[in-house]
Motif scaffolding. Structure first.
Motif, PDB file in Angstrom:
ATOM      1  N   LEU A  91       0.734  -0.790   0.009  1.00  0.00           N
ATOM      2  CA  LEU A  91       0.171  -0.075   0.238  1.00  0.00           C
ATOM      3  C   LEU A  91       0.825   1.363  -0.340  1.00  0.00           C
ATOM      4  CD1 LEU A  91      -2.896   1.021   0.266  1.00  0.00           C
ATOM      5  CD2 LEU A  91      -2.791   0.964   2.671  1.00  0.00           C
ATOM      6  N   ALA A  92       1.963   1.735   0.883  1.00  0.00           N
ATOM      7  CA  ALA A  92       2.873   2.651   0.888  1.00  0.00           C
ATOM      8  C   ALA A  92       3.403   2.503  -1.293  1.00  0.00           C
ATOM      9  CB  ALA A  92       4.025   2.499   1.774  1.00  0.00           C
ATOM     10  N   ARG A  93       3.457   1.392  -1.557  1.00  0.00           N
ATOM     11  CA  ARG A  93       4.457   1.649  -2.683  1.00  0.00           C
ATOM     12  C   ARG A  93       3.511   2.136  -3.310  1.00  0.00           C
ATOM     13  NH1 ARG A  93       6.367  -3.602  -1.160  1.00  0.00           N
ATOM     14  NH2 ARG A  93       5.668  -4.390  -3.044  1.00  0.00           N
ATOM     15  N   ALA A  94       2.435   2.596  -3.065  1.00  0.00           N
ATOM     16  CA  ALA A  94       1.387   2.760  -4.376  1.00  0.00           C
ATOM     17  C   ALA A  94       1.046   4.051  -4.243  1.00  0.00           C
ATOM     18  CB  ALA A  94      -0.117   2.317  -4.170  1.00  0.00           C
ATOM     19  N   HIS A  95       1.693   4.819  -2.806  1.00  0.00           N
ATOM     20  CA  HIS A  95       1.546   5.964  -2.399  1.00  0.00           C
ATOM     21  C   HIS A  95       2.938   6.390  -2.715  1.00  0.00           C
ATOM     22  CE1 HIS A  95      -2.400   4.693  -0.622  1.00  0.00           C
ATOM     23  NE2 HIS A  95      -2.576   5.769  -0.642  1.00  0.00           N
ATOM     24  N   GLY A  96       3.436   6.000  -3.697  1.00  0.00           N
ATOM     25  CA  GLY A  96       5.070   6.733  -3.820  1.00  0.00           C
ATOM     26  C   GLY A  96       6.410   6.446  -2.414  1.00  0.00           C
ATOM     27  N   VAL A  97       5.705   5.693  -1.908  1.00  0.00           N
ATOM     28  CA  VAL A  97       7.015   4.938  -1.236  1.00  0.00           C
ATOM     29  C   VAL A  97       7.436   4.197  -0.916  1.00  0.00           C
ATOM     30  CG1 VAL A  97       7.804   5.269   1.395  1.00  0.00           C
ATOM     31  CG2 VAL A  97       5.337   5.995   1.143  1.00  0.00           C
ATOM     32  N   ILE A  98       9.124   4.201  -0.684  1.00  0.00           N
ATOM     33  CA  ILE A  98      10.321   3.188  -0.410  1.00  0.00           C
ATOM     34  C   ILE A  98      10.879   2.864   0.955  1.00  0.00           C
ATOM     35  CG2 ILE A  98      12.516   1.854  -1.990  1.00  0.00           C
ATOM     36  CD1 ILE A  98      11.674   4.020  -4.193  1.00  0.00           C
ATOM     37  N   PHE A  99      10.822   1.996   1.523  1.00  0.00           N
ATOM     38  CA  PHE A  99      10.720   1.773   2.884  1.00  0.00           C
ATOM     39  C   PHE A  99      12.303   1.148   2.611  1.00  0.00           C
ATOM     40  CE2 PHE A  99       6.476   0.769   4.344  1.00  0.00           C
ATOM     41  CZ  PHE A  99       6.620   1.842   4.838  1.00  0.00           C
ATOM     42  N   SER A 100      12.807   1.866   3.254  1.00  0.00           N
ATOM     43  CA  SER A 100      14.661   1.764   3.857  1.00  0.00           C
ATOM     44  C   SER A 100      14.690   1.430   5.246  1.00  0.00           C
ATOM     45  CB  SER A 100      14.739   2.150   3.578  1.00  0.00           C
ATOM     46  OG  SER A 100      15.408   3.258   4.694  1.00  0.00           O
ATOM     47  N   THR A 101      15.397   0.519   5.814  1.00  0.00           N
ATOM     48  CA  THR A 101      15.792  -0.024   7.230  1.00  0.00           C
ATOM     49  C   THR A 101      16.092   1.462   8.014  1.00  0.00           C
ATOM     50  OG1 THR A 101      18.116   0.322   6.995  1.00  0.00           O
ATOM     51  CG2 THR A 101      17.028  -2.076   6.597  1.00  0.00           C
ATOM     52  N   GLY A 102      15.936   0.754   9.543  1.00  0.00           N
ATOM     53  CA  GLY A 102      15.831   2.291  10.272  1.00  0.00           C
ATOM     54  C   GLY A 102      17.779   2.819  10.531  1.00  0.00           C
ATOM     55  N   THR A 103      18.048   1.739   9.998  1.00  0.00           N
ATOM     56  CA  THR A 103      19.288   2.525  10.257  1.00  0.00           C
ATOM     57  C   THR A 103      20.737   3.537  10.014  1.00  0.00           C
ATOM     58  OG1 THR A 103      20.695  -0.301  10.098  1.00  0.00           O
ATOM     59  CG2 THR A 103      21.907   1.447  10.193  1.00  0.00           C
ATOM     60  N   PRO A 104      20.834   4.875  10.512  1.00  0.00           N
ATOM     61  CA  PRO A 104      20.556   6.003  10.087  1.00  0.00           C
ATOM     62  C   PRO A 104      21.746   6.145   8.789  1.00  0.00           C
ATOM     63  CG  PRO A 104      21.258   5.879  11.663  1.00  0.00           C
ATOM     64  CD  PRO A 104      20.726   4.200  11.809  1.00  0.00           C
ATOM     65  N   GLY A 105      21.180   6.126   7.991  1.00  0.00           N
ATOM     66  CA  GLY A 105      21.848   6.529   6.456  1.00  0.00           C
ATOM     67  C   GLY A 105      21.071   5.983   5.204  1.00  0.00           C
ATOM     68  N   ALA A 106      20.701   4.466   5.028  1.00  0.00           N
ATOM     69  CA  ALA A 106      20.504   3.757   5.246  1.00  0.00           C
ATOM     70  C   ALA A 106      19.360   3.285   3.977  1.00  0.00           C
ATOM     71  CB  ALA A 106      19.954   2.347   5.611  1.00  0.00           C
ATOM     72  N   GLY A 107      18.603   4.495   4.028  1.00  0.00           N
ATOM     73  CA  GLY A 107      17.934   5.322   2.439  1.00  0.00           C
ATOM     74  C   GLY A 107      18.395   6.051   2.065  1.00  0.00           C
ATOM     75  N   VAL A 108      20.095   6.285   1.962  1.00  0.00           N
ATOM     76  CA  VAL A 108      20.670   7.674   0.710  1.00  0.00           C
ATOM     77  C   VAL A 108      21.245   6.110  -0.136  1.00  0.00           C
ATOM     78  CG1 VAL A 108      21.796   9.006   0.379  1.00  0.00           C
ATOM     79  CG2 VAL A 108      20.555   8.602   2.658  1.00  0.00           C
ATOM     80  N   PRO A 109      21.763   5.570   0.097  1.00  0.00           N
ATOM     81  CA  PRO A 109      21.944   4.413  -1.277  1.00  0.00           C
ATOM     82  C   PRO A 109      20.473   3.576  -1.964  1.00  0.00           C
ATOM     83  CG  PRO A 109      23.004   3.851   0.918  1.00  0.00           C
ATOM     84  CD  PRO A 109      22.544   4.637   1.509  1.00  0.00           C
ATOM     85  N   VAL A 110      19.405   3.396  -1.007  1.00  0.00           N
ATOM     86  CA  VAL A 110      18.473   3.191  -1.882  1.00  0.00           C
ATOM     87  C   VAL A 110      18.050   3.901  -2.807  1.00  0.00           C
ATOM     88  CG1 VAL A 110      15.994   2.206  -1.331  1.00  0.00           C
ATOM     89  CG2 VAL A 110      17.865   1.491   0.125  1.00  0.00           C
TER      90      VAL A 110
END
Length: 314
Positions: free
Chosen positions: A103-122
Motif C-alpha cells: 500500500l505504501a508503494r502505491a503511494h510512492g513510498v519506498i521503505f529502507s531500514t531504520g539504520t541511520p543513512g541506510a535510505g540514501v544509497p537505496v
C-alpha cells in the motif's frame, strides 16, 4: 487524491499542508495513548513539531515521484496519503508492516531500514533507475542529522553527485543525534554545508515552516527533474521530547531547562493562514474532520484489542 499529486492552486496547497500537519499531530497523540495500553514494548520515535517538514516536502512532489523513508516516520507516511489505519497498525504491530508495504508503494513510498543513512544509497539506486529509464521521476530521501555522519550517506551522496542523479537529499535536523546535542557530535554549523564536498547545492531552511520547506524542496526537485543533479536540503526543527517514546510517554528533553520553548509550528501556521485571508471556519472544519477520522480509528483499535484479550471473544 494523495498529497503526491500537487494541488492545482496555491490556496489548495496551503490547506493540504495544514490538513497533513493536523492529521499527523492528532494521529501521533492517538499512537502515544495506545502505547500506554499495550502489554508489549513498542519503540516509537515521536515527530511532534516536525510535521511541517513532511507536509511541505510532499506538497512539492508530483505524481510518480518517490520518497525513501522508514516505517517509523509517521508524518511522512501520512503526508503521502497512506491511510491512518495502516500507518498506526504498522507502528503498533510490527508484523503488520508486510501488509502495509504494498500500500505504501502505491503511494510512492519506498521503505529502507531504520539504520541511520541506510535510505540514501537505496534512494540513489532508485534515482539511477529513473535516469536510465528516462521517466522524469525525482526521488527524495529523508533522514536525520545523525545520518550525515555515516558511510552510507557519503557513498550515496557521492554516487548521486558523480552520476548527476535526480535525487533530493532531505535532512530533518532536530538538533540532536539521538539524545546527544548536535553541537557535541560535529564541528559544522549547518548540515547543508556538507553538500559542498560533493559539488552539489546545499540549503538550510526553517523546518517548522511548511511554506518555506515546500519552496526549498520544490526548487531542488525542479533542478533534479531538469537534469541538474542532486541537492541537499536541511530542514532545521526542534524536538520537544526524547528520541524514543516509552510506554506512551514522550518526556521533555531540555538542554536549557530555563529557556523558553519555540512556538508550536502548527499554531503558528494557523495564525499565518488566517492572516493571509483563509477563513478560520475552514481550518476548524479541517481539524474537525481529522479528529473524527482519528476517533473512528481509535474505536476500531479498542474493539480489536478487546477481542484479542482473554475472554474478549464472543
Amino acid at each position: 487524491m494523495t498529497v503526491m499529486t500537487r494541488p492545482d492552486s496555491g490556496h489548495d496547497t496551503l490547506l493540504t499542508m495544514y490538513a497533513t500537519m493536523v492529521r499527523t499531530r492528532m494521529c501521533e497523540t492517538a499512537v502515544l495513548r495506545q502505547l500506554a495500553t499495550l502489554d508489549h514494548g513498542v519503540g516509537y520515535l515521536p515527530v511532534r513539531d516536525q510535521e511541517a517538514v513532511a507536509a511541505g516536502t510532499i506538497a512539492a512532489l508530483e505524481a510518480g515521484d518517490r520518497l525513501v523513508t522508514t516505517k517509523r516516520c509517521l508524518h511522512e507516511l501520512i503526508a503521502c496519503g497512506v491511510p491512518l489505519r495502516e500507518v498506526v497498525g504498522m507502528l503498533l504491530t510490527p508484523r503488520a508492516a508486510s501488509f502495509t508495504e504494498p500500500l505504501a508503494r502505491a503511494h510512492g513510498v519506498i521503505f529502507s531500514t531504520g539504520t541511520p543513512g541506510a535510505g540514501v544509497p537505496v534512494a540513489a539506486g532508485a534515482a539511477l533507475a529513473a535516469k536510465v529509464m528516462g521517466s522524469g521521476r525525482v526521488v527524495i530521501t529523508s533522514f536525520g542529522d545523525g545520518a550525515t555522519d555515516t558511510g552510507a550517506f557519503h557513498e550515496g551522496a557521492n554516487l548521486a553527485a558523480v552520476l548527476q542523479l535526480p535525487l533530493v537529499l532531505l535532512c530533518r535536523n532536530n538538533l540532536h543525534h539521538g539524545s546527544t546535542p548536535v553541537a557535541n557530535t560535529t564541528r559544522i554549523n549547518h548540515v547543508a554545508s556538507r553538500a559542498h564536498g560533493y559539488g552539489i547545492p546545499g540549503q538550510t531552511v526553517d523546518g517548522t515552516d511548511p511554506v518555506k520547506v515546500r519552496r526549498a524542496v520544490a526548487a531542488a526537485v525542479n533542478r533534479a527533474r531538469q537534469g541538474g543533479g542532486p541537492s541537499l536540503v536541511e530542514c532545521v526543527t526542534y524536538r520537544p521530547g526524547r528520541h524514543r517514546a516509552a510506554d506512551g510517554r514522550a518526556d521533555a528533553l531540555r538542554d536549557e531547562p530555563d529557556a523558553p520553548l519555540p512556538e508550536d509550528p502548527l499554531l503558528r501556521y494557523e495564525r499565518w493562514l488566517t492572516a493571509t485571508g483563509v477563513d478560520p471556519d475552514t481550518l476548524v472544519r479541517i481539524s474537525a474532520s481529522a479528529m473524527s477520522e482519528v476517533d473512528q480509528l481509535l474505536a476500531v483499535i479498542r474493539l480489536s484489542t478487546s477481542r484479542r484479550r482473554p475472554g474478549g471473544r464472543r
